[in-house]
Scaffold this motif. Structure first.
Motif, mmCIF file in Angstrom:
data_model
loop_
_atom_site.group_PDB
_atom_site.id
_atom_site.type_symbol
_atom_site.label_atom_id
_atom_site.label_comp_id
_atom_site.label_asym_id
_atom_site.label_seq_id
_atom_site.Cartn_x
_atom_site.Cartn_y
_atom_site.Cartn_z
ATOM 1 N N SER B 19 0.818 -1.225 0.000
ATOM 2 C CA SER B 19 0.000 0.000 0.000
ATOM 3 C C SER B 19 0.848 1.270 0.000
ATOM 4 O O SER B 19 0.309 2.367 -0.048
ATOM 5 C CB SER B 19 -0.907 0.020 1.226
ATOM 6 N N MET B 20 2.176 1.123 0.088
ATOM 7 C CA MET B 20 3.013 2.324 0.108
ATOM 8 C C MET B 20 2.790 3.127 -1.174
ATOM 9 O O MET B 20 2.678 2.571 -2.261
ATOM 10 C CB MET B 20 4.495 1.945 0.239
ATOM 11 N N ARG B 21 2.710 4.445 -1.026
ATOM 12 C CA ARG B 21 2.515 5.277 -2.206
ATOM 13 C C ARG B 21 3.745 5.149 -3.105
ATOM 14 O O ARG B 21 4.880 5.240 -2.621
ATOM 15 C CB ARG B 21 2.330 6.739 -1.809
ATOM 16 N N GLY B 40 -0.651 15.862 -2.691
ATOM 17 C CA GLY B 40 -0.793 14.554 -2.047
ATOM 18 C C GLY B 40 -2.171 13.937 -2.185
ATOM 19 O O GLY B 40 -2.486 12.955 -1.521
ATOM 20 N N GLU B 41 -3.017 14.505 -3.033
ATOM 21 C CA GLU B 41 -4.348 13.907 -3.215
ATOM 22 C C GLU B 41 -4.805 13.858 -4.672
ATOM 23 O O GLU B 41 -6.002 13.827 -4.960
ATOM 24 C CB GLU B 41 -5.387 14.584 -2.330
ATOM 25 N N GLY B 42 -3.848 13.844 -5.586
ATOM 26 C CA GLY B 42 -4.190 13.584 -6.981
ATOM 27 C C GLY B 42 -4.712 14.768 -7.766
ATOM 28 O O GLY B 42 -5.263 14.590 -8.849
ATOM 29 N N VAL B 56 0.788 9.012 -14.644
ATOM 30 C CA VAL B 56 -0.098 8.753 -13.498
ATOM 31 C C VAL B 56 0.379 9.611 -12.324
ATOM 32 O O VAL B 56 1.508 10.089 -12.311
ATOM 33 C CB VAL B 56 -0.078 7.261 -13.054
ATOM 34 N N ASN B 57 -0.505 9.792 -11.341
ATOM 35 C CA ASN B 57 -0.135 10.513 -10.124
ATOM 36 C C ASN B 57 0.425 9.508 -9.123
ATOM 37 O O ASN B 57 -0.332 8.715 -8.559
ATOM 38 C CB ASN B 57 -1.352 11.228 -9.537
ATOM 39 N N CYS B 59 1.326 9.821 -6.179
ATOM 40 C CA CYS B 59 0.905 9.982 -4.775
ATOM 41 C C CYS B 59 -0.306 9.125 -4.443
ATOM 42 O O CYS B 59 -0.621 8.939 -3.273
ATOM 43 C CB CYS B 59 0.620 11.445 -4.464
ATOM 44 N N LEU B 60 -1.027 8.645 -5.463
ATOM 45 C CA LEU B 60 -2.201 7.798 -5.206
ATOM 46 C C LEU B 60 -1.987 6.371 -5.698
ATOM 47 O O LEU B 60 -2.900 5.549 -5.639
ATOM 48 C CB LEU B 60 -3.445 8.372 -5.919
ATOM 49 N N TYR B 61 -0.802 6.104 -6.193
ATOM 50 C CA TYR B 61 -0.552 4.825 -6.850
ATOM 51 C C TYR B 61 0.014 3.832 -5.840
ATOM 52 O O TYR B 61 1.136 3.997 -5.357
ATOM 53 C CB TYR B 61 0.447 5.060 -7.978
ATOM 54 N N PRO B 62 -0.745 2.803 -5.465
ATOM 55 C CA PRO B 62 -0.193 1.838 -4.523
ATOM 56 C C PRO B 62 0.984 1.080 -5.160
ATOM 57 O O PRO B 62 0.899 0.666 -6.322
ATOM 58 C CB PRO B 62 -1.358 0.900 -4.223
#
Lengths: 280, 155
Positions: B19-21, B40-42, B56-57, B59-62
């Motif tokens: 789950s780490m960003r 930090g929120e896309g 892709v962003n 910060c939201l990518y697991p």
């Protein structure tokens, strides 16, 4: 300690869900925001997490023998926007969702599961009478998206179930769609309306109207829609004010950080009027 | 959990939480700090990286979703000829001021021009619509993308 599960087959995923309650992660664009704690920190998950983006069986965009479009749980907006099988009206809606970067991550099924009152894809899904397929070790069941979403972030999913696909029936109508937000891109809807209609011999054969962001879920009133089927276009146009009044009790928006109740109510009615004027 | 991927043409295998960003993997585990964290929120696109050539962003990518994929950050892209053309165009047109959004802007520009070598202004603005800039007012960035398109990236 919470556990993370990365199944590669549907069978494996359903077995895990049968044994434990999990968050289900697809593209992460909602869940990673909701569970975000801060820079450099792991997201704050309070129960196990199951990741679906490695289940290749759930990666498809296809039409079935009955002409329905079937979309797997892994499929992202960017893929749907590039598919010739996806109806143009869906692409119109997708183009105004979030940003290109987010659309490269976010899935259609994720938007359904998130059940936000402002979820834009829910409008065409509702209008097309789309269904979700829920799978568990016990088997599959299908539910209309309209019924599946019960309220704000409330869905008709049991803990052991996974949304595996969306089924979108063919729907040959003329469409109208307006999303009202603060900007062109990355705007969360203040009010939206989608209408669909079909005229044959000057009479209304089909009329469908859905509103977004004006209630706890997408608003659709089948009773009003059916009342006007078979009526002439002229009669419909003469009764626009009546129809707007009939929808009055359905339009129950709230005031929040994006807009006010009064503004939303006014705009929702204006959009309805604009749509009805388009019916010809 | 062991997660393997290719980043900037190098194979990497890391033991991190699924789950780490991806942003934290890139900045804190791999010490590649060209990728920035803004909102930090896309919303802002400062953390943009390319995954299999798509922006892709991060910060939201697991992290687990990047397994076995090909990641490109600004550090890797800097080694290419395409970078030179785009960076020169940004410098030429004043498309970068404070520079915080620039790594994301450059990667999105590359991904746009690769798919569409001669974009219209509308297509440029659409492609960049997830990347915010608080300095330029965007016109200089749009102009830079046009210059890069004219110079032609030999793709």
């Amino acid at each position: 300690m919470i556990q993370h599960f990365v199944p590669t087959t549907l069978k494996e995923a359903l077995k895990i869900l049968d044994e434990r309650d999990c968050y289900i992660m697809a593209g992460g664009t909602d869940l990673m925001v909701q569970k975000h704690r801060g820079s450099g920190l792991l997201p704050n998950f309070d129960k196990d997490v199951l990741y679906v983006m490695n289940i290749k069986e759930l990666d498809y965009i296809k039409t079935d023998a009955e002409g329905n479009l079937r979309i797997g749980a892994m499929n992202r907006y960017c893929e749907l926007m590039n598919s010739s099988l996806v109806p143009d009206i869906f692409k119109t809606v997708f183009k105004e969702i979030a940003s290109p970067n987010i659309r490269n991550m976010a899935t259609l099924v994720g938007n359904i599961a998130n059940a936000s009152p402002a979820g834009d894809s829910l409008l065409p899904l509702n209008l097309f009478n789309a269904r979700v397929v829920l799978s568990s070790v016990k088997g599959n069941r299908e539910v209309l998206v309209e019924d599946f979403i019960q309220g704000v972030r409330k869905i008709d999913r049991q803990k052991n179930e996974l949304i595996t696909e969306v089924i979108i029936p063919n729907c040959d109508l003329n469409f109208y769609y307006r999303k009202v937000g603060s900007r062109k891109a990355e705007s969360i809807t203040k009010v939206s309306l989608m209408g669909g209609y079909k005229i044959e011999g000057g009479k209304i054969k089909d009329l469908r109207i859905v509103f977004g962001s004006i209630s706890v879920k997408v608003v659709r009133n089948h009773f009003i829609e059916e009342k006007y089927q078979g009526k002439s276009v002229n009669e419909l146009r003469a009764r626009i004010d009546d129809i707007i009044n009939e929808y009055d009790h359905e339009i129950k928006p709230i005031t929040d950080q994006r807009s006010t109740m009064e503004y939303r109510k006014k705009v929702a009615k204006n959009l309805l009027r604009d749509f009805l004027k388009h019916v010809k | 959990m062991k997660i393997s991927f290719v980043i900037n043409n190098k194979k990497v295998s890391l033991d991190v939480e699924p789950s780490m960003r991806l942003l934290d993997v890139i900045r804190n585990e791999l010490h590649l700090t060209g990728t920035k964290e803004g909102c930090g929120e896309g919303e802002c696109g400062a953390c943009t990286v390319l995954i299999n050539e798509e922006p892709v962003n991060s910060c939201l990518y697991p992290a687990i979703n990047a397994a076995n994929k090909n990641i490109m950050t600004i550090e890797g892209f800097r080694e290419t000829n395409e970078y030179r053309v785009i960076a020169d165009a940004f410098a030429d047109r004043g498309g970068s001021q404070c520079g915080f959004c620039t790594p994301g802007m450059i990667l999105v520009t590359y991904s746009l021009l690769k798919k569409n070598p001669h974009p219209s202004e509308e297509e440029i603005r659409f492609a960049l619509s997830g990347n915010l800039c608080r300095c330029t007012g965007y016109q200089a960035i749009v102009d830079a993308v046009k210059v890069a398109a004219v110079k032609g990236i030999k793709l």
